[in-house]
Design a protein around this motif. Structure first.
Motif, short mmCIF file in Angstrom:
data_model
loop_
_atom_site.label_atom_id
_atom_site.label_comp_id
_atom_site.label_asym_id
_atom_site.label_seq_id
_atom_site.Cartn_x
_atom_site.Cartn_y
_atom_site.Cartn_z
N ILE A 39 -13.82 0.05 7.18
CA ILE A 39 -14.80 0.06 6.14
C ILE A 39 -14.49 1.46 5.72
O ILE A 39 -15.00 2.45 6.64
N LEU A 40 -13.83 1.81 4.66
CA LEU A 40 -13.64 3.27 4.21
C LEU A 40 -15.05 3.44 3.58
O LEU A 40 -15.64 3.16 2.66
N SER A 41 -15.58 4.89 4.27
CA SER A 41 -16.82 5.49 3.78
C SER A 41 -16.21 6.19 2.58
O SER A 41 -15.61 7.45 2.78
N SER A 42 -16.68 5.82 1.36
CA SER A 42 -16.09 6.29 0.16
C SER A 42 -16.71 7.70 -0.09
O SER A 42 -16.22 8.80 -0.37
N THR A 62 -4.79 0.76 3.98
CA THR A 62 -3.96 -0.64 3.80
C THR A 62 -2.68 -0.58 4.16
O THR A 62 -2.25 -1.49 4.89
N MET A 63 -1.90 0.50 4.16
CA MET A 63 -0.63 0.83 4.68
C MET A 63 -0.83 0.55 6.14
O MET A 63 0.10 -0.27 7.13
N PRO A 69 -2.89 -8.13 12.22
CA PRO A 69 -3.67 -9.45 11.56
C PRO A 69 -4.86 -9.24 11.80
O PRO A 69 -5.60 -10.10 10.93
N LYS A 70 -5.36 -8.65 13.02
CA LYS A 70 -6.97 -8.88 13.24
C LYS A 70 -7.77 -7.76 12.50
O LYS A 70 -9.08 -7.74 12.87
N LEU A 71 -7.18 -6.71 12.08
CA LEU A 71 -7.77 -5.62 11.41
C LEU A 71 -7.55 -5.81 10.01
O LEU A 71 -6.55 -5.73 9.20
N CYS A 72 -8.68 -5.59 9.07
CA CYS A 72 -8.40 -5.61 7.77
C CYS A 72 -9.27 -4.53 7.08
O CYS A 72 -10.37 -4.11 7.44
N ALA A 73 -8.62 -4.17 5.72
CA ALA A 73 -9.21 -3.12 5.09
C ALA A 73 -10.34 -3.51 4.32
O ALA A 73 -10.30 -4.57 3.69
N THR A 198 0.86 5.77 11.78
CA THR A 198 2.03 4.68 11.71
C THR A 198 3.05 5.26 10.99
O THR A 198 2.79 5.94 10.19
N ASN A 199 4.13 4.62 11.17
CA ASN A 199 5.59 5.10 10.45
C ASN A 199 4.96 4.95 8.68
O ASN A 199 5.47 5.84 8.03
N GLY A 200 4.50 3.93 8.39
CA GLY A 200 4.26 3.72 6.84
C GLY A 200 3.20 4.60 6.45
O GLY A 200 3.39 5.18 5.20
N CYS A 201 2.33 5.02 7.22
CA CYS A 201 1.22 6.20 6.85
C CYS A 201 2.22 7.46 6.59
O CYS A 201 1.95 8.58 5.52
N TRP A 202 2.89 7.67 7.45
CA TRP A 202 3.64 8.93 7.63
C TRP A 202 4.41 9.14 6.42
O TRP A 202 4.61 10.23 5.64
N GLU A 203 5.12 8.07 6.21
CA GLU A 203 6.00 8.23 4.96
C GLU A 203 5.48 8.24 3.66
O GLU A 203 5.53 9.19 2.96
N MET A 204 4.44 7.58 3.77
CA MET A 204 3.30 7.75 2.30
C MET A 204 2.99 9.12 2.34
O MET A 204 2.95 9.44 1.00
N MET A 205 2.56 9.72 3.23
CA MET A 205 1.86 11.25 3.30
C MET A 205 3.04 11.86 2.80
O MET A 205 2.85 13.00 2.23
#
Ligand code: ATP
Length: 213
Positions: A39-42, A62-63, A69-73, A198-205
């Motif tokens: 849960i993202l604390s906005s 989300t990335m 599969p067992k963790l969701c945003a 994660t690789n995806g987050c690093w790339e997005m950043m």
């Protein structure tokens, strides 16, 4: 139909990192939760306001969960106005899923700060609490809180699934000594952070220049 068994892992996620993912995933497996909702604390009420916007933090979240599969945003707190109080989130879940076993997952340092949370005594009437250790932090339960919650503490994790709320269980997780503060500081100092994300987050950043100015 079998009652659901859901973990709730709240965070500012500024940014989400391998410490969060390891703790959430270890608890999910150890307790056999159906899923963990991250849960993202906005608008976090108990700390400095985040550096990145809610939208950017949620994109990273989300990335990060793409291959989990067992963790969701969970965007529930983003859709509410005003500060993101966990008690309101738990009340919402409880209303929607009265028979479900809910488990709020907190690192020990977050748990030890619980008395500053809005309506903190009510949390245990809405969910269980699983407290994880956190590498690099003092991992003893604060004495006043341990005394207050004494009747709720259990060493039997099976109780978490049997009951809908009301138990506190301490679960150790693989140590990952990473914090979002450290990641932000390292980026400002041009130090490497790839191994903390994660690789995806690093790339997005990298692509968006997050935390560079
Ligand atoms: P910041 O450094 O900006 O305060 P953080 O890395 O502590 O951020 P938060 O989003 O504030 O992350 O933390 C949310 C939850 O994640 C808390 O319950 C916290 O205890 C837990 N947590 C954060 N990092 C780790 C870690 N490395 N290992 C285990 N739990 C963690």
């Amino acid at each position: 139909m079998k009652a659901e068994f859901i973990g709730l892992y709240g965070g500012t996620f500024d940014p989400i990192h391998l410490g969060h993912l390891t703790a959430a995933s270890d608890v999910q497996k150890s307790i056999d939760l159906d899923e963990v909702r991250m849960i993202l604390s906005s608008i976090p009420p108990h700390r400095d306001q985040p550096v990145l916007s809610t939208k950017d933090r949620f994109s990273l979240l989300t990335m990060a969960l793409k291959n989990e599969p067992k963790l969701c945003a969970d965007s529930g707190e983003m859709e509410r106005e005003g500060p993101s109080y966990m008690v309101d989130t738990l009340k919402g879940y409880r209303k929607e899923k009265p028979d479900c076993s809910l488990v709020l997952i907190l690192g020990m340092e977050a748990f030890n700060g619980l008395m500053s949370w809005r309506c903190w005594e009510k949390l245990i009437d809405l969910a269980h609490i699983v407290v994880t250790d956190r590498a690099g932090f003092h991992n003893e339960m604060e004495k006043t809180l341990a005394g207050y919650f004494q009747p709720h503490l259990t060493k039997e994790k099976s109780q978490l699934k049997q009951l809908t709320h009301g138990k506190i269980y301490v679960q150790s997780v693989s140590p990952v000594a990473v914090s979002a503060t450290d990641i932000r500081r390292r980026i400002a100092n041009k130090e490497p952070v790839r191994h903390m994300l994660t690789n995806g987050c690093w790339e997005m950043m990298q692509e968006n220049g997050f935390y560079t100015h």
